[in-house]
Design a protein around this motif. Structure first.
Motif, PDB file in Angstrom:
ATOM      1  N   LEU A   9      38.838  29.911  44.190  1.00 29.93           N
ATOM      2  CA  LEU A   9      40.078  30.351  44.831  1.00 29.93           C
ATOM      3  C   LEU A   9      39.962  31.805  45.292  1.00 29.93           C
ATOM      4  N   THR A  10      39.424  32.652  44.447  1.00 28.74           N
ATOM      5  CA  THR A  10      39.259  34.063  44.798  1.00 28.74           C
ATOM      6  C   THR A  10      38.319  34.208  45.994  1.00 28.74           C
ATOM      7  N   TYR A  11      37.220  33.484  45.962  1.00 28.92           N
ATOM      8  CA  TYR A  11      36.252  33.522  47.061  1.00 28.92           C
ATOM      9  C   TYR A  11      36.913  33.075  48.367  1.00 28.92           C
ATOM     10  N   THR A  12      37.679  32.009  48.300  1.00 28.38           N
ATOM     11  CA  THR A  12      38.349  31.480  49.494  1.00 28.38           C
ATOM     12  C   THR A  12      39.369  32.470  50.033  1.00 28.38           C
ATOM     13  N   VAL A  13      40.125  33.097  49.164  1.00 28.42           N
ATOM     14  CA  VAL A  13      41.116  34.088  49.606  1.00 28.42           C
ATOM     15  C   VAL A  13      40.417  35.277  50.259  1.00 28.42           C
TER      16      VAL A  13
END
Length: 174
Positions: A9-13
């Motif tokens: 999720l962090t990577y995608t954001v």
């Protein structure tokens, strides 16, 4: 602090944020170029050298866009220049997507290690050691390049006028 954040999720954001920022900067460069076409600047924007630069950026600019995401600040200039030089979207998009993937990876991994050190979860000696190592490599590289680059010296002879012969310093007429 960051231990409970899911990596994906962090990577995608981070990726989506970088994609939005890079694309917005590209579009701002395009808009500034279009606005410049309506001013006195337009005669400079239509020169052959600018058209040649546009062709080069259009063909080879994607790797430059990608690599710019490994820098701080320079990536904004490259994205804006790609837009201002009218790099085709079909060539810009792969470059910016690859750069954003790299940028998101760096900030999701290394960035969280630094945050962990700031908030006491990662031992500071490791972070300080990594920073010192990077600084040493940068300084050593700069010193090696400086030594390998020869100094530019003007070796062309200069004609010095003579005061006692009436020489004016002008070349003799034929």
């Amino acid at each position: 602090m960051t231990d409970d954040w899911p990596f994906a999720l962090t990577y995608t954001v981070f990726f989506l944020g970088a994609l939005a920022r890079g694309s917005a900067t590209y579009l701002a460069g395009r808009a500034l170029r279009s606005g410049g076409q309506r001013t006195r600047l337009s005669r400079h924007l239509d020169r052959e050298s600018v058209r040649r630069a546009e062709r080069v950026v259009g063909r080879w600019g994607a790797p430059a866009v990608t690599l710019s995401f490994l820098t701080v600040g320079f990536q904004t200039a490259v994205n804006a220049a790609a837009g201002a030089l009218r790099m085709p979207w079909r060539r810009y998009l792969p470059g910016v997507v690859c750069g954003d993937l790299i940028w998101a990876w760096v900030y999701t991994t290394i960035g969280f290690v630094v945050l962990g050190a700031v908030f006491g979860r990662t031992p500071w000696p490791w972070v300080v050691g990594a920073v010192v190592a990077v600084v040493l490599v940068v300084v050593a590289t700069a010193l090696v390049r400086r030594r390998r680059t020869p100094a530019l010296v003007d070796t062309t002879p200069k004609h010095v006028p003579s005061l006692d012969t009436g020489d004016t310093g002008e070349p003799p007429s034929r």
